[in-house]
Design a protein around this motif. Structure first.
Motif, PDB file in Angstrom:
ATOM      1  N   ASN A  86      12.192  24.108 -57.878  1.00  0.00           N
ATOM      2  CA  ASN A  86      11.226  24.591 -56.878  1.00  0.00           C
ATOM      3  C   ASN A  86       9.952  23.748 -56.876  1.00  0.00           C
ATOM      4  O   ASN A  86       8.829  24.270 -56.815  1.00  0.00           O
ATOM      5  N   THR A  87      10.133  22.451 -56.930  1.00  0.00           N
ATOM      6  CA  THR A  87       8.984  21.558 -57.066  1.00  0.00           C
ATOM      7  C   THR A  87       9.125  20.362 -56.134  1.00  0.00           C
ATOM      8  O   THR A  87      10.220  19.821 -55.964  1.00  0.00           O
ATOM      9  N   VAL A  88       7.999  19.970 -55.553  1.00  0.00           N
ATOM     10  CA  VAL A  88       7.928  18.738 -54.776  1.00  0.00           C
ATOM     11  C   VAL A  88       6.925  17.817 -55.460  1.00  0.00           C
ATOM     12  O   VAL A  88       5.952  18.271 -56.065  1.00  0.00           O
ATOM     13  N   TYR A  89       7.195  16.520 -55.367  1.00  0.00           N
ATOM     14  CA  TYR A  89       6.389  15.524 -56.063  1.00  0.00           C
ATOM     15  C   TYR A  89       5.827  14.498 -55.072  1.00  0.00           C
ATOM     16  O   TYR A  89       6.414  14.242 -54.018  1.00  0.00           O
ATOM     17  N   LEU A  90       4.724  13.916 -55.472  1.00  0.00           N
ATOM     18  CA  LEU A  90       4.201  12.758 -54.759  1.00  0.00           C
ATOM     19  C   LEU A  90       3.867  11.697 -55.808  1.00  0.00           C
ATOM     20  O   LEU A  90       2.893  11.841 -56.554  1.00  0.00           O
ATOM     21  N   GLN A  91       4.700  10.679 -55.871  1.00  0.00           N
ATOM     22  CA  GLN A  91       4.452   9.560 -56.782  1.00  0.00           C
ATOM     23  C   GLN A  91       3.541   8.574 -56.077  1.00  0.00           C
ATOM     24  O   GLN A  91       3.882   8.080 -54.990  1.00  0.00           O
ATOM     25  N   THR A 146      12.683  11.713 -45.263  1.00  0.00           N
ATOM     26  CA  THR A 146      11.279  11.677 -45.683  1.00  0.00           C
ATOM     27  C   THR A 146      10.453  10.914 -44.667  1.00  0.00           C
ATOM     28  O   THR A 146      10.977  10.107 -43.879  1.00  0.00           O
ATOM     29  N   TYR A 147       9.169  11.172 -44.728  1.00  0.00           N
ATOM     30  CA  TYR A 147       8.211  10.476 -43.861  1.00  0.00           C
ATOM     31  C   TYR A 147       6.968  10.178 -44.682  1.00  0.00           C
ATOM     32  O   TYR A 147       6.507  11.029 -45.457  1.00  0.00           O
ATOM     33  N   THR A 148       6.434   8.959 -44.547  1.00  0.00           N
ATOM     34  CA  THR A 148       5.147   8.618 -45.144  1.00  0.00           C
ATOM     35  C   THR A 148       4.316   7.884 -44.105  1.00  0.00           C
ATOM     36  O   THR A 148       4.855   7.119 -43.294  1.00  0.00           O
ATOM     37  N   VAL A 149       3.034   8.124 -44.119  1.00  0.00           N
ATOM     38  CA  VAL A 149       2.162   7.442 -43.161  1.00  0.00           C
ATOM     39  C   VAL A 149       2.041   5.971 -43.531  1.00  0.00           C
ATOM     40  O   VAL A 149       2.245   5.583 -44.679  1.00  0.00           O
ATOM     41  N   ASP A 150       1.707   5.169 -42.544  1.00  0.00           N
ATOM     42  CA  ASP A 150       1.684   3.719 -42.749  1.00  0.00           C
ATOM     43  C   ASP A 150       0.724   3.298 -43.851  1.00  0.00           C
ATOM     44  O   ASP A 150       1.001   2.343 -44.585  1.00  0.00           O
ATOM     45  N   SER A 151      -0.379   4.011 -44.002  1.00  0.00           N
ATOM     46  CA  SER A 151      -1.396   3.589 -44.957  1.00  0.00           C
ATOM     47  C   SER A 151      -0.942   3.709 -46.409  1.00  0.00           C
ATOM     48  O   SER A 151      -1.551   3.096 -47.301  1.00  0.00           O
ATOM     49  N   VAL A 152       0.107   4.480 -46.675  1.00  0.00           N
ATOM     50  CA  VAL A 152       0.593   4.628 -48.047  1.00  0.00           C
ATOM     51  C   VAL A 152       2.030   4.168 -48.194  1.00  0.00           C
ATOM     52  O   VAL A 152       2.591   4.220 -49.304  1.00  0.00           O
ATOM     53  N   LYS A 153       2.633   3.709 -47.133  1.00  0.00           N
ATOM     54  CA  LYS A 153       4.031   3.297 -47.172  1.00  0.00           C
ATOM     55  C   LYS A 153       4.204   2.151 -48.169  1.00  0.00           C
ATOM     56  O   LYS A 153       3.411   1.201 -48.198  1.00  0.00           O
ATOM     57  N   GLY A 154       5.238   2.288 -49.002  1.00  0.00           N
ATOM     58  CA  GLY A 154       5.480   1.284 -50.030  1.00  0.00           C
ATOM     59  C   GLY A 154       4.728   1.563 -51.319  1.00  0.00           C
ATOM     60  O   GLY A 154       5.012   0.934 -52.357  1.00  0.00           O
ATOM     61  N   ARG A 155       3.769   2.488 -51.287  1.00  0.00           N
ATOM     62  CA  ARG A 155       3.008   2.830 -52.501  1.00  0.00           C
ATOM     63  C   ARG A 155       3.267   4.271 -52.936  1.00  0.00           C
ATOM     64  O   ARG A 155       3.296   4.560 -54.135  1.00  0.00           O
ATOM     65  N   PHE A 156       3.428   5.176 -51.978  1.00  0.00           N
ATOM     66  CA  PHE A 156       3.640   6.594 -52.278  1.00  0.00           C
ATOM     67  C   PHE A 156       5.080   6.977 -51.954  1.00  0.00           C
ATOM     68  O   PHE A 156       5.639   6.533 -50.935  1.00  0.00           O
ATOM     69  N   THR A 157       5.641   7.861 -52.777  1.00  0.00           N
ATOM     70  CA  THR A 157       6.989   8.367 -52.554  1.00  0.00           C
ATOM     71  C   THR A 157       7.001   9.876 -52.737  1.00  0.00           C
ATOM     72  O   THR A 157       6.536  10.389 -53.767  1.00  0.00           O
ATOM     73  N   ILE A 158       7.543  10.576 -51.759  1.00  0.00           N
ATOM     74  CA  ILE A 158       7.686  12.024 -51.860  1.00  0.00           C
ATOM     75  C   ILE A 158       9.126  12.337 -52.254  1.00  0.00           C
ATOM     76  O   ILE A 158      10.071  11.669 -51.796  1.00  0.00           O
TER      77      ILE A 158
END
Length: 128
Positions: free
Chosen positions: A77-82, A58-70
């Motif tokens: 057949n589903t992807v999530y963004l918490q 997985t990859y998350t941009v720095d501005s959401v790292k630690g807050r968002f999880t993919i």
């Protein structure tokens, strides 16, 4: 063809949480890497997070790292963004994408116009 439909957006207070979902249909979902872009008013459409076909990378941009999880569930057949600890600057339309190619080296350079498939987006509004 892959059809992508996002859901889960809405209005939330700062500090709150939302979980976005993206349901895919059409071609084999597990063949594709998936991602989330977002576009705030007057700004570019930028990558937020991405995940490879198996979920092992997985990859998350720095501005959401630690807050968002993919994450993804290939059986559904589903992807999530918490999204946790939301901030007003997270307000944007969030778009789900599918892309056949994924490499840890290239994913930070993903651009929306180079993705294979797009959803129509879901609006997230974070009030202060």
């Amino acid at each position: 063809q892959v059809q992508l439909v996002e859901s889960g957006g809405g209005l939330v207070q700062a500090g709150g949480s939302l979980r976005l979902s993206c349901a895919a249909s059409g071609r084999t979902f597990s063949n594709y890497a998936m991602g989330w872009f977002r576009q705030a008013p007057g700004k570019e459409r930028d990558l937020v997070a991405a995940i490879n076909w198996s979920g092992s990378s997985t990859y998350t941009v720095d501005s959401v790292k630690g807050r968002f999880t993919i994450s993804r569930d290939n059986a559904k057949n589903t992807v999530y963004l918490q999204m946790n600890s939301l901030k007003p600057e997270d307000t944007a339309i969030y778009y789900c994408v599918a892309n056949f190619d994924y490499s840890e080296y290239d994913v930070p350079r993903w651009r929306y116009y180079a993705m294979d498939y797009w959803g129509k987006g879901t609006l997230v509004t974070v009030s202060s």
